[in-house]
Design a protein around this motif. Structure first.
Motif, PDB file in Angstrom:
ATOM      1  N   THR A 282      31.334  28.378-125.262  1.00 42.97           N
ATOM      2  CA  THR A 282      31.786  27.683-124.064  1.00 42.97           C
ATOM      3  C   THR A 282      30.990  28.191-122.873  1.00 42.97           C
ATOM      4  O   THR A 282      30.408  29.285-122.905  1.00 42.97           O
ATOM      5  CB  THR A 282      33.279  27.921-123.807  1.00 42.97           C
ATOM      6  N   LEU A 283      30.964  27.417-121.806  1.00 46.42           N
ATOM      7  CA  LEU A 283      30.216  27.823-120.623  1.00 46.42           C
ATOM      8  C   LEU A 283      30.761  29.120-120.018  1.00 46.42           C
ATOM      9  O   LEU A 283      29.985  30.027-119.698  1.00 46.42           O
ATOM     10  CB  LEU A 283      30.222  26.686-119.589  1.00 46.42           C
ATOM     11  N   PRO A 284      32.091  29.279-119.867  1.00 44.70           N
ATOM     12  CA  PRO A 284      32.605  30.549-119.324  1.00 44.70           C
ATOM     13  C   PRO A 284      32.281  31.739-120.219  1.00 44.70           C
ATOM     14  O   PRO A 284      31.931  32.810-119.732  1.00 44.70           O
ATOM     15  CB  PRO A 284      34.122  30.306-119.232  1.00 44.70           C
ATOM     16  N   THR A 285      32.416  31.565-121.553  1.00 45.91           N
ATOM     17  CA  THR A 285      32.111  32.667-122.466  1.00 45.91           C
ATOM     18  C   THR A 285      30.639  33.044-122.383  1.00 45.91           C
ATOM     19  O   THR A 285      30.285  34.232-122.368  1.00 45.91           O
ATOM     20  CB  THR A 285      32.480  32.285-123.906  1.00 45.91           C
ATOM     21  N   ALA A 286      29.774  32.033-122.336  1.00 42.63           N
ATOM     22  CA  ALA A 286      28.345  32.306-122.212  1.00 42.63           C
ATOM     23  C   ALA A 286      28.062  33.097-120.940  1.00 42.63           C
ATOM     24  O   ALA A 286      27.268  34.054-120.945  1.00 42.63           O
ATOM     25  CB  ALA A 286      27.556  31.002-122.223  1.00 42.63           C
ATOM     26  N   GLY A 287      28.722  32.727-119.840  1.00 42.11           N
ATOM     27  CA  GLY A 287      28.534  33.455-118.590  1.00 42.11           C
ATOM     28  C   GLY A 287      28.966  34.902-118.703  1.00 42.11           C
ATOM     29  O   GLY A 287      28.277  35.821-118.241  1.00 42.11           O
ATOM     30  N   ASP A 288      30.126  35.128-119.339  1.00 42.29           N
ATOM     31  CA  ASP A 288      30.624  36.497-119.515  1.00 42.29           C
ATOM     32  C   ASP A 288      29.692  37.336-120.374  1.00 42.29           C
ATOM     33  O   ASP A 288      29.583  38.559-120.189  1.00 42.29           O
ATOM     34  CB  ASP A 288      32.018  36.472-120.158  1.00 42.29           C
ATOM     35  N   LEU A 289      29.022  36.689-121.335  1.00 41.85           N
ATOM     36  CA  LEU A 289      28.136  37.407-122.258  1.00 41.85           C
ATOM     37  C   LEU A 289      26.716  37.545-121.720  1.00 41.85           C
ATOM     38  O   LEU A 289      25.875  38.188-122.357  1.00 41.85           O
ATOM     39  CB  LEU A 289      28.084  36.673-123.602  1.00 41.85           C
ATOM     40  N   GLY A 290      26.434  36.934-120.581  1.00 42.47           N
ATOM     41  CA  GLY A 290      25.085  36.979-120.046  1.00 42.47           C
ATOM     42  C   GLY A 290      24.119  36.045-120.738  1.00 42.47           C
ATOM     43  O   GLY A 290      22.897  36.231-120.661  1.00 42.47           O
ATOM     44  N   VAL A 291      24.650  35.018-121.414  1.00 39.03           N
ATOM     45  CA  VAL A 291      23.807  34.021-122.077  1.00 39.03           C
ATOM     46  C   VAL A 291      23.446  32.959-121.045  1.00 39.03           C
ATOM     47  O   VAL A 291      24.303  32.194-120.604  1.00 39.03           O
ATOM     48  CB  VAL A 291      24.534  33.393-123.284  1.00 39.03           C
ATOM     49  N   SER A 292      22.170  32.916-120.665  1.00 38.41           N
ATOM     50  CA  SER A 292      21.742  31.984-119.617  1.00 38.41           C
ATOM     51  C   SER A 292      21.424  30.599-120.157  1.00 38.41           C
ATOM     52  O   SER A 292      21.484  29.615-119.424  1.00 38.41           O
ATOM     53  CB  SER A 292      20.520  32.542-118.886  1.00 38.41           C
TER      54      SER A 292
END
Length: 493
Positions: A342-352
């Motif tokens: 998900t977009l929020p999870t990607a943000g939390d993980l530093g996945v750009s």
């Protein structure tokens, strides 16, 4: 009999006139008569704009509102979220309703009822918006019974439906022509519970709406679709009659614009056009993808496994379940990439970039490790792994809710075998109304974990077969890392 595809549903819906020619009475019913916030008829909208939030009464169901993997979701939630934004106010939801209490809350408290409500002309104290979506009632029955293809086949069968949903109204209309027609109804159940009652034999058949069956049929393989019943109804929003017409008029303008721009059709397709994306696709297709796709990502899975301590084949199995190893995959709910972050999870993980396979695989592996580490220490072994995978799919909050239900039912909340029996209960109002996080498509994580285990078994078999090939064939050197062998030998090939 196969279900009609969603494009047929959309074509039928598009044929409806944008504003039905209902005359003055119909215009008043639908809130179309001109009104502005400054007039007596606009006082309700004035209050909403002054307090800066819109109070919406809804139900915790898959077609209305629920807490999903990527946060709050649902067809009507998405609509009211956009509507409140169009008014420039925030959204306040109350989702602990059934249909009858939604309408009562609208009459007493306002502002808006959005809960898969059938448009009901002349309903006391309530005015409705323009039609939003067509609702086709269908009859379903328990697999194993003789095919139920018409009303004449219902003789002797126990039939049920939901009170106040509109399907009961259709049955009453049909009874005028078929006096022997009999059924039971309840305002305490939701569609998933109705289907469970059919599957476990408490009912022989049920009447619900087409889209409700589509969204739930994967979890109830013991239920068959019979036939369409009666004429379609219209889903609409409800407003308090005493509040004037300005709010309903604003809603109608919003819905008309959404329709004209094609956004409403896109939302219908997003929420109701995909009902099989979690189904197991079979070993043959899996092996084909294993040869054609997995070699491009094997080293990425190995590296992610070395960093997180998982078996790389397990991570690969998860990647297949998520996306079929397609780095550009996008789900109906907007999660993207090979590991469907998900977009929020990607943000939390530093996945750009979720579409970058290396970032997706590494981020998905780290997220699974985080979930596994956050589980209570009392959960051990494979149970811990399976529950972490279930949380990856449905969310940690819903997993904890299922563990509490497991305790209530006398099971062991630390055993996956017990928790997987409780997860589908999150689809039933009797259970999810007692939980912190409410409704969830609890059957999905059960299928999700089951499928990953199947794919992992196949990958492990292929890997072992390749190891044995090298060990038994003296003409070929054994690889330095035989347990990380490239998977090129398929069973039965």
């Amino acid at each position: 009999m196969p279900l009609p595809p969603i494009d047929q549903l959309l074509r039928r819906w598009r044929r409806r006139p944008a504003l039905p020619a209902l005359g003055l009475a119909g215009a008043l019913l639908l809130g179309l008569w001109p009104a502005s916030p400054g007039t007596p008829d606009g006082r309700h909208l004035e209050r909403i704009l002054a307090r800066e939030f819109l109070q919406v009464h809804t139900r915790n169901t898959p077609t209305t509102y629920y807490e999903g993997r990527e946060g709050p979701t649902g067809f009507e939630y998405e609509l009211v979220r956009r509507f409140s934004a169009s008014l420039g106010v925030s959204l306040a939801l109350r989702a602990d309703h059934h249909i009858a209490s939604v309408l009562e809350a609208v009459r007493r408290e306002g502002d808006l009822g959005a809960a898969a409500l059938p448009l009901t002309p002349g309903l006391d104290g309530v005015i409705f918006s323009r039609p939003i979506l067509e609702l086709q009632p269908v009859l379903v029955y328990r697999r194993g019974l003789p095919p139920v293809t018409g009303l004449d086949r219902l003789q002797g069968l126990r039939l049920g439906t939901l009170a106040g949903a509109g399907t009961d109204r259709v049955l009453r209309e049909l009874k005028a022509e078929h006096p022997s027609l009999a059924w039971e109804e309840s305002d305490d159940l939701e569609a998933a519970e109705l289907l469970r009652w059919v599957e476990d034999g408490r009912l022989d058949a049920a009447v619900l709406f087409e889209h409700q069956f589509r969204l739930n049929r994967l979890f109830f393989p013991g239920v068959e679709r019979g036939f369409a019943l009666g004429e379609p109804l219209s889903l609409a929003w409800a407003f308090p009659a005493e509040g004037g017409l300005a709010l309903a008029q604003a809603a109608n303008r919003f819905l008309a614009a959404l329709h004209d721009e094609g956004e409403l059709e896109a939302l219908v397709a997003r929420y109701f056009g995909h009902d099989d994306y979690l189904e197991y696709v079979g070993a043959r297709t899996f092996i084909q993808h294993l040869h054609a796709r997995l070699p491009d990502y094997t080293e990425l899975f190995r590296e992610a496994a070395r960093q997180t301590g998982f078996d790389w084949k397990l991570l690969a199995a998860r990647g297949y379940q998520e996306s079929h190893w397609d780095p550009e995959a996008t789900s109906p709910t907007g999660v993207r990439g090979l590991m469907m972050l998900t977009l929020p999870t990607a943000g939390d993980l530093g996945v750009s970039d979720r579409l970058d396979p290396a970032q997706s695989i590494e981020g998905g592996a780290r997220y699974l490790r985080e979930l596994k580490d956050r589980l209570p220490e009392s959960i051990t072994g494979e149970d811990r792994l399976f529950m972490a995978m279930a949380a990856y799919n449905v969310g940690l909050g819903h997993l904890y809710d299922a563990r509490r239900i497991t305790e209530q039912r006398g099971g062991d909340p630390d055993r996956w075998a017990d928790v997987r029996e409780s997860l589908p209960l999150l689809q039933e109002r009797e259970w999810h109304s007692q939980t912190r996080h409410g409704y969830a498509r609890g059957g999905e994580p059960v299928i999700y974990v089951r499928n990953i285990r199947r794919y992992h078994e196949i990958l492990s078999y292929v890997d072992r077969s390749q190891e044995q090939f090298y060990l038994l064939n003296a003409r070929l050197p054994e690889p330095e890392e035989s347990h990380d062998a490239i998977l090129s030998v398929a069973p039965g090939q």
